[in-house]
Structure formats: structure tokens, C-alpha cells
Design a protein around this motif. Sequence first.
Motif, PDB file in Angstrom:
ATOM      1  N   ALA A 157       0.797  -1.136  -0.085  1.00 24.32           N
ATOM      2  CA  ALA A 157       0.170   0.045   0.023  1.00 24.32           C
ATOM      3  C   ALA A 157       0.896   1.181  -0.171  1.00 24.32           C
ATOM      4  O   ALA A 157       0.513   2.437  -0.623  1.00 24.32           O
ATOM      5  CB  ALA A 157      -0.877   0.055   1.216  1.00 24.32           C
ATOM      6  N   ILE A 158       2.062   1.263   0.607  1.00 27.33           N
ATOM      7  CA  ILE A 158       3.004   2.567   0.637  1.00 27.33           C
ATOM      8  C   ILE A 158       3.433   2.433  -0.675  1.00 27.33           C
ATOM      9  O   ILE A 158       3.613   3.875  -1.245  1.00 27.33           O
ATOM     10  CB  ILE A 158       4.216   1.990   1.647  1.00 27.33           C
ATOM     11  CG1 ILE A 158       3.735   2.216   3.015  1.00 27.33           C
ATOM     12  CG2 ILE A 158       5.325   3.214   1.349  1.00 27.33           C
ATOM     13  CD1 ILE A 158       4.780   1.798   3.940  1.00 27.33           C
ATOM     14  N   ALA A 204      -4.301  -2.081   0.954  1.00 27.75           N
ATOM     15  CA  ALA A 204      -3.997  -3.667   0.420  1.00 27.75           C
ATOM     16  C   ALA A 204      -4.607  -4.803   1.265  1.00 27.75           C
ATOM     17  O   ALA A 204      -4.383  -4.507   2.531  1.00 27.75           O
ATOM     18  CB  ALA A 204      -2.293  -3.651   0.469  1.00 27.75           C
ATOM     19  N   VAL A 205      -4.987  -5.544   0.641  1.00 29.70           N
ATOM     20  CA  VAL A 205      -5.761  -6.666   1.495  1.00 29.70           C
ATOM     21  C   VAL A 205      -5.133  -8.072   0.672  1.00 29.70           C
ATOM     22  O   VAL A 205      -5.348  -8.330  -0.394  1.00 29.70           O
ATOM     23  CB  VAL A 205      -7.154  -6.726   1.628  1.00 29.70           C
ATOM     24  CG1 VAL A 205      -7.720  -8.038   2.255  1.00 29.70           C
ATOM     25  CG2 VAL A 205      -7.632  -5.390   2.113  1.00 29.70           C
ATOM     26  N   GLY A 206      -4.530  -8.786   1.379  1.00 28.70           N
ATOM     27  CA  GLY A 206      -4.146 -10.125   1.008  1.00 28.70           C
ATOM     28  C   GLY A 206      -3.144 -10.002  -0.144  1.00 28.70           C
ATOM     29  O   GLY A 206      -3.195 -10.530  -1.029  1.00 28.70           O
ATOM     30  N   ALA A 207      -2.059  -9.107   0.050  1.00 25.95           N
ATOM     31  CA  ALA A 207      -1.032  -9.074  -0.874  1.00 25.95           C
ATOM     32  C   ALA A 207      -1.472  -8.401  -2.318  1.00 25.95           C
ATOM     33  O   ALA A 207      -0.932  -8.760  -3.387  1.00 25.95           O
ATOM     34  CB  ALA A 207      -0.440 -10.375  -1.206  1.00 25.95           C
ATOM     35  N   ARG A 208      -2.763  -7.593  -2.077  1.00 24.03           N
ATOM     36  CA  ARG A 208      -3.064  -6.998  -3.385  1.00 24.03           C
ATOM     37  C   ARG A 208      -3.731  -5.599  -3.071  1.00 24.03           C
ATOM     38  O   ARG A 208      -4.376  -5.518  -2.022  1.00 24.03           O
ATOM     39  CB  ARG A 208      -4.052  -7.910  -3.918  1.00 24.03           C
ATOM     40  CG  ARG A 208      -5.262  -7.348  -5.049  1.00 24.03           C
ATOM     41  CD  ARG A 208      -6.213  -8.384  -5.325  1.00 24.03           C
ATOM     42  NE  ARG A 208      -7.392  -7.758  -6.149  1.00 24.03           N
ATOM     43  CZ  ARG A 208      -8.527  -8.069  -5.925  1.00 24.03           C
ATOM     44  NH1 ARG A 208      -9.080  -8.779  -4.959  1.00 24.03           N
ATOM     45  NH2 ARG A 208      -9.552  -7.359  -6.829  1.00 24.03           N
ATOM     46  N   VAL A 209      -3.339  -4.636  -3.724  1.00 23.70           N
ATOM     47  CA  VAL A 209      -3.879  -3.259  -3.471  1.00 23.70           C
ATOM     48  C   VAL A 209      -5.381  -3.139  -4.113  1.00 23.70           C
ATOM     49  O   VAL A 209      -5.423  -3.492  -5.065  1.00 23.70           O
ATOM     50  CB  VAL A 209      -3.128  -2.165  -4.297  1.00 23.70           C
ATOM     51  CG1 VAL A 209      -3.823  -0.729  -3.888  1.00 23.70           C
ATOM     52  CG2 VAL A 209      -1.551  -2.258  -3.514  1.00 23.70           C
TER      53      VAL A 209
END
Lengths: 289, 289
Positions: free
Chosen positions: A159-160, A177-182
Motif C-alpha cells: 500500500a505504501i 492492500a488486503v491479501g497481498a493485493r492493493v
Amino acid sequence: MTKQAPIAVIAGGGDLPGLVIRSALAQGRDVVTIAIKGEADASLSAFNPVELGWGQIGKLFSTLKSRGVRDVVLIGAVQRRPDFTSILGDFGTMWRLPRIIAAVVGGDDHLLVKVAGIFEREGLHVVGAHEVAPGLVANPGHVAGPKPDAKALSDMELAIQAVDAVGRLDIGQGAIAVGARVVAVEGAEGTDAMLERITALRANGRVRSKGAAGVLVKCSKPQQDLRLDMPTIGPQTIQKASDAQLKGVCVEAGRVLVVHRDEVERLCNELGVFLYGCTRNEDFEGHEG
Amino acid sequence: MTKQAPIAVIAGGGDLPGLVIRSALAQGRDVVTIAIKGEADASLSAFNPVELGWGQIGKLFSTLKSRGVRDVVLIGAVQRRPDFTSILGDFGTMWRLPRIIAAVVGGDDHLLVKVAGIFEREGLHVVGAHEVAPGLVANPGHVAGPKPDAKALSDMELAIQAVDAVGRLDIGQGAIAVGARVVAVEGAEGTDAMLERITALRANGRVRSKGAAGVLVKCSKPQQDLRLDMPTIGPQTIQKASDAQLKGVCVEAGRVLVVHRDEVERLCNELGVFLYGCTRNEDFEGHEG
């Protein structure tokens, strides 16, 4: 910053001006509170404010001069863009009108920069809220709530990267980001609306995880003038992050205001949402808690 | 692509599979339609499809072999992730099960890449819809509706920059700029939801312009495997862009599907929304219409 001279806080709406004033007073500064009529919160009456409307710019500068003010903080929401009838006010407003019109016409960022320029041409320094109220920004590292685990730190890093990319383009200050996905990038809608979107996307199954997962990151833009406009989070941000089933919230250390800090930390602990202070380009791999 | 051999279209939900089949037939290709049970649209019955469930993977490959298929298009929405009980199907499914389980476990992108790998290990080529139905993608330049003016071209360029930045990070495919400012970046919510957000932000005054202004840009991600997943717009996109008071829609030429093309162009003319095909890194300054 001149230590001895009082600072002026020119207060728009919301509770942020009051928090800044309290924090500056706690640091031993004298504060002249200017409440913008129709914008400033009624609770500012505790600080014995000078109330001024948009047409009283002459009186504004004469007040600041007579009180010996050198540093000025512009803080709080301004809902109403002043219209030209309300600007045709006192004499001091009149002769500054060309500059003021030039400031009012144009985009929001330009407006603030031009407003700051008007203050500086009067011999005043516009300073950031974080300079007079350093307790309102986060330190780097873990701040409150549970410690982030490796997955959360990895989502944080993603997310950064996203915030960094859109920040450079002057688009927005937040990403999730959730679960390695933005899954969300903030535009004009603001952070609260972005968090609500994730709550909705979880409800309709477009964002999925087993239990809480993911991180909201909020940073300032690299080119952002923090004297004029600082990203802000507060208890509502933590509550909405919890509603969106996120593990935590990460703010850029020193460059994002955390308002109602006690309540933020209480909510972090109660809801199990961490608060973390990051610096850009930090390698999070080694920070696993 | 082998010209003589029939192609197979393995059809999930929505009307896109039918459009691809029609377009391929119009190019003189023979098409074997495989309708995924519980997913494919009933209208595919016009193409005399072979209906297969998730557990009939053995039958799928034997059908493709007996029909002499070499090229396969995977197209359409798959709402239901197959569960393992439905996968325990025919014998051909059984012995491929380890590979299939490996494909089903993991993120969405990985799933599609792994599914393509399963086809390729059977000696089949997975091709993109745009390869068998080139009429479904936009050409570069002005496509339909009014010509974009200088402001729209400038907003387009800004939104392309934003899409480029988030595309490189594998985040999203769309962005909207209005009045020289990127106001929305697409995440997991999708293009329609992003457009609806702008309609709402116009209603609450957070996005403002005199009359229609701004452009939606939709591009593929640079690393996107177009055989497996192509960005798509259709009449609904034009309608929602008009609702959001945008001047136009810009898609990456050759890499975004434009479905129901006739209806899209009719709506562009009727609603006064332009459709434009861009290529990345194009300099729009010189294209003023």
C-alpha cells in the motif's frame, strides 16, 4: 519559529483547530485564536477568539500586528468558498482585493499557496500544525493496538508503494492492500469513503479474506506543503478500518495528523486494529513484530 | 494461430462469449462452443454448444481433441469458484486433479495462468479474444461521438499517467481526470463503481466543473496476459460516463474490448460522449481536434 511571540491560529471548521490550540498552549506558546465566521466551531469560544468574516481581511492583519504575531497556522475545514459580495468588506480587504481575487480563482492547491503568499507579504510566517503541536503526529514504528504480523507488514509495504505512486502524481494520500493485493486507491472521495468502499466490497465478495486482513496506509504527498494541508486520521478512521475488517492503519510518521490521540489509541486496543508510523521507502521485511 | 482448425470458445457468463463467437464466425473461423454449466448464458444455445460442468474436464479435452481444436479462447465471467466436490467428476478430471487443485488454490491471476498452463500441457494454445475477434478492440485515435477538445485531451493524458502508475503496480486499469486533476483511481471496485463514485462526488460538490468535463481512461496493465483477462467497456460504460458528466472515454487501442460496438457508438453520438483509442506514452498535445 520565534519562541517568544504569540502564534495565531486561524481556525476553520471541525475540532482540529481546538486540538492544535490546546497542544500549542501545552507547549507554553501564547495563542491568538482567529475564528472564521460561519466556519469555526463554537467550542473555540473557550479560547476567547477574535471572530472575523471573509470581508474583514484588513481587520485580520491589523489584529495580528497589534498582538505581535509572527507565526500563523491555518487550520480546519473551509466549507464555503467566499463569494465576491462577502469579500467586498473592509478597507484593508479592498486594497488587497486584486491579490485575493487572484487567489480565489484557480484550483484548491493554488488557492492555499496563494493565501500563504498573502500572509508572507504581510511579514508573517505560515507554519504547519505539526510544528506548533508535535504531539499530533505519529512516531515511526508501532504506536497502538496489536503488533502487526508479517502479512500485515507485507500489505503495508504494498500500500505504501501505491500511495507513493499516486502521491507523486498529486492524486491522493491513501491506499488499502488486503491479501497481498492493493484493492483501493484514494482519489477525490477521501479516506472515509475509501474505507466504506472496502466494507461494501467485502459484503459483495469482491474483496475476500479469512477474518481481518489488510492495511490502510495514509501518507502526505512528497510535494505537499504541510503548512497548508496535512493528511489527518482520527477515531473515525480506526472505526471504519475495523468495519472494513482491516488489521491496521499506517500513517507516515511526522507528516500525518492523528487527532484525538487518546481515543484513537483506546479504539485501537478495543477493536484490535494496529496503528503504525512508517517512513517512505522503509524496508518492512526486517520489522516483523 | 492455425487458420484451418476450428477454435474452441470456452464460455463463462455474460454476453461477451457470444460476441466473440459471432465475430470469429464472421471471420470465417469454425467455432466449437463449450458452455460452462451454471455460468454460460442461455443465448449461447444458438451456437449448438457442448455443455460441460466443472467435473467434466476429461470430457472437455476429449471433445476438443475429437473436433481437431488447437486454439482455445477462455472468455466470460466465472461467478462460482469450483468446490472440490464438484471437481471430483469424470476420470479425465481425476488424474489431472493434482494440477487442478494447484491451480484452484491461490490468487485469481495465478489461477488463470495455471489454467492456461493446463491447456498448454494438453497441446492446446490459449489465445486472446482480440486475436480471434479483432473487431472487438478500438483503433487508435477518435472512434465515436464528438471530437475531444484540448482540455479533454489534457485530462486524458493525466488519467493515462495515473493508469500507467497503478497498472505497473498491478492495481487497476482505470482512472478519471476532471479539470486537470485525477479524481478517481480504480481498485477492486471496478470501472462502473468508479464512475458511480464520480456521479456521487459531483452531487456532493467534491468534484466540480461547469458542464461536462473530464475523461475516463481504461488500459490493460503492462504485464497483463490478454489471453486470459482483457479490460472491457460497453454501452453501460458510456452511459455511466455520461451520468458522471464526463466528456469522454478513452481506451487503450488494441488492448481493451469494446463490446456491443454499434450500441456504444450510437450512445456516444446521442449522449455527446467521445470514445478515443490511445496508445501508452503517446503525446496528446499535438492531437487537438
